[in-house]
Design an enzyme around this catalytic site. Sequence first.
Site, PDB file in Angstrom:
ATOM      1  N   HIS A 108      15.273   9.337  16.941  1.00 49.77           N
ATOM      2  CA  HIS A 108      14.996  10.644  16.357  1.00 49.77           C
ATOM      3  C   HIS A 108      15.281  10.671  14.850  1.00 49.77           C
ATOM      4  O   HIS A 108      15.205  11.713  14.209  1.00 49.77           O
ATOM      5  CB  HIS A 108      15.857  11.694  17.083  1.00 49.77           C
ATOM      6  CG  HIS A 108      15.460  13.105  16.824  1.00 49.77           C
ATOM      7  ND1 HIS A 108      16.291  14.021  16.209  1.00 49.77           N
ATOM      8  CD2 HIS A 108      14.318  13.789  17.091  1.00 49.77           C
ATOM      9  CE1 HIS A 108      15.693  15.188  16.120  1.00 49.77           C
ATOM     10  NE2 HIS A 108      14.499  15.082  16.633  1.00 49.77           N
ATOM     11  N   LYS A 163      15.039  10.116  10.711  1.00 47.50           N
ATOM     12  CA  LYS A 163      14.028  10.206   9.648  1.00 47.50           C
ATOM     13  C   LYS A 163      14.644   9.589   8.394  1.00 47.50           C
ATOM     14  O   LYS A 163      15.484  10.215   7.741  1.00 47.50           O
ATOM     15  CB  LYS A 163      13.626  11.661   9.364  1.00 47.50           C
ATOM     16  CG  LYS A 163      12.861  12.332  10.514  1.00 47.50           C
ATOM     17  CD  LYS A 163      13.754  13.164  11.352  1.00 47.50           C
ATOM     18  CE  LYS A 163      12.996  13.806  12.503  1.00 47.50           C
ATOM     19  NZ  LYS A 163      13.912  14.361  13.514  1.00 47.50           N
ATOM     20  N   ASP A 192      13.488   0.514  -2.512  1.00 46.83           N
ATOM     21  CA  ASP A 192      14.128  -0.449  -3.426  1.00 46.83           C
ATOM     22  C   ASP A 192      15.652  -0.417  -3.383  1.00 46.83           C
ATOM     23  O   ASP A 192      16.311  -0.930  -4.296  1.00 46.83           O
ATOM     24  CB  ASP A 192      13.663  -0.211  -4.876  1.00 46.83           C
ATOM     25  CG  ASP A 192      12.194  -0.544  -5.078  1.00 46.83           C
ATOM     26  OD1 ASP A 192      11.625  -1.243  -4.218  1.00 46.83           O
ATOM     27  OD2 ASP A 192      11.614  -0.096  -6.087  1.00 46.83           O
ATOM     28  N   HIS A 211      13.103  24.299  11.910  1.00 47.82           N
ATOM     29  CA  HIS A 211      13.328  22.932  12.379  1.00 47.82           C
ATOM     30  C   HIS A 211      14.475  22.275  11.612  1.00 47.82           C
ATOM     31  O   HIS A 211      14.832  21.128  11.867  1.00 47.82           O
ATOM     32  CB  HIS A 211      12.036  22.107  12.222  1.00 47.82           C
ATOM     33  CG  HIS A 211      12.075  20.778  12.902  1.00 47.82           C
ATOM     34  ND1 HIS A 211      12.226  19.586  12.223  1.00 47.82           N
ATOM     35  CD2 HIS A 211      12.001  20.447  14.216  1.00 47.82           C
ATOM     36  CE1 HIS A 211      12.226  18.580  13.086  1.00 47.82           C
ATOM     37  NE2 HIS A 211      12.099  19.071  14.304  1.00 47.82           N
ATOM     38  N   LYS A 236      18.179  21.200  10.290  1.00 48.31           N
ATOM     39  CA  LYS A 236      19.470  20.905  10.916  1.00 48.31           C
ATOM     40  C   LYS A 236      20.504  20.880   9.787  1.00 48.31           C
ATOM     41  O   LYS A 236      20.705  19.854   9.116  1.00 48.31           O
ATOM     42  CB  LYS A 236      19.440  19.555  11.619  1.00 48.31           C
ATOM     43  CG  LYS A 236      18.285  19.393  12.636  1.00 48.31           C
ATOM     44  CD  LYS A 236      17.093  18.735  12.020  1.00 48.31           C
ATOM     45  CE  LYS A 236      16.052  18.252  13.012  1.00 48.31           C
ATOM     46  NZ  LYS A 236      15.560  19.175  13.969  1.00 48.31           N
ATOM     47  N   ASP A 284      32.360  26.749   3.372  1.00 52.81           N
ATOM     48  CA  ASP A 284      33.415  26.974   2.371  1.00 52.81           C
ATOM     49  C   ASP A 284      33.048  26.529   0.959  1.00 52.81           C
ATOM     50  O   ASP A 284      33.933  26.180   0.159  1.00 52.81           O
ATOM     51  CB  ASP A 284      34.704  26.265   2.810  1.00 52.81           C
ATOM     52  CG  ASP A 284      35.299  26.861   4.075  1.00 52.81           C
ATOM     53  OD1 ASP A 284      34.839  27.932   4.495  1.00 52.81           O
ATOM     54  OD2 ASP A 284      36.215  26.240   4.639  1.00 52.81           O
TER      55      ASP A 284
END
Length: 524
Positions: free
Chosen positions: A267, A269, A274, A442, A444, A449
């Site tokens: 899952h 991404k 480089d 979508h 996350k 603080d």
Amino acid sequence: MENNNDNNNEVLSLIPKRKKGLLRIVFSRIGLVALLLIAEFSILFSFYYWFSEYFKWFALVQAMFSVGMVLYLFNSTMDASAKLTWLFLIMLFPVPATIMLWYTQMDVGHRLTKQRVSELIKQSRGIIKQDEATIKRPELVSSGTDDLCRYLSRSGDFPIFEDTEVKYFPLGEDKFSAMLEELKKAEKFIFMEYFIVDEGYMWGSILKILADKAAQGVDVRVMYDGMCEVSLLPHDYPKRMEKLGIKCKPFTPIAPFISTEYNYRDHRKILVIDGKTAFNGGVNLADEYINKIERFGHWKDTALMIKGKAVKSFTLMFLQMWNIDEKEPKWDECLIENKAQTDGFVMPYGDCPLDDDKVGEMVYMDILNRAKSYVHIMTPYLILDNELETALKFAAQRGVDVRIILPGIPDKKAAYALAKSHYKSLIGAGVKLYEYTPGFVHAKVFVSDDEKAVVGTINLDYRSLYHHFECATYMYKTSCIPDIKNDFEETLLKCREVTEETIRHEKRYYKIVGGLMKIVAPLL
């Protein structure tokens, strides 16, 4: 192979436009896999029927096996919620449920992968070393961030870095534009690891640059989750990519056999260029993520661009996955040194479902347990185990302002119903819940603080926390944290608040489905 010009970007396509409809699904790879799985279940049921009819001791063996599996369940390290789910299923369907429990615990289909991943983590341990002066900084010690870093080192090399610049993108469109610019600068290598790759404007624009860079001698590698082969990409897509000079492989392609491979998906991404620049976040490579096409209203997603020392952690994570089926793993790209002059600390980390550490959940709980003023969260799903729900409620009950933004338009109605099944308990404890009215969230994101934040791929659901390979970026006092906080507050203005009144007037469908689905939530 087709070339098109769209919005001033040249778009490359390797798949002819596909017809939609039931017949395409029936005669596609997904139809074949479904047919073979049905056949396998039928054969297994036939064996069971034959034994029950012609083996006189079958009932006794069946009872002993069921009792043995229940005893195993009680003594396992499995999450308590999952134990209750399995016990419920065994009560209703003693034989099928105990056989399925045994089968999943045998981990058929993933034993070799588990062994290989463990080998690669051990082999690569120590390649990236923790700077002792950094981890002993007074602000890290006083905030407990040094302890969190030591915990993360249990499951891999995840040092905390200084000299790392982080840029926050509040939308997938923003990340996409930056990606294109950074990809054009590549000189040595491009590493891409994504859960979803779907042909269209976004992927076609990226693919054109990848093909050009490969022709220039840049080492271009692309890895996507094998689930893409079920409905998005043909099984020979890697060969088509290789004709462009691009190395490509799917992670554990779906096979038409009953296997636990359906659980453990990649899952993540990750994009590394480089060894100098990395991208991370929730944005996959498909047009809905940049609102080029509309699915479930406006698509709200987030991402990060990282430059400097911390990039090497993403390089390592990518190579650990890429090397699973490589005979001679190489790690040279992890050794590239670069830095950016900036404030704060950055700690990229990965979560592997094949070990006993629930890394993603532990990081979230650490933020909740140490928060003094607020914790603001964006998540597409809210399917909680008891520990995480307790942590959210406890933070709110001790006076922390805990706010969660969820989708207003769901992508999966069953998951949406499950999320709503937690609403009453959370609101009763003081957690504030909001739904994004323009569409689907979508993102996350955790921010707390004015000094801590996490952006990555890890949802608040069982799939992400228990079953998927995940990754994220933990930040402490980085310059982009005010941007993350401001994005949350601006998004909040487009939300409706969930209250006891709105819960009472919720659609009956969601109440019934949420209650029923909660029983089997750990298996979803």
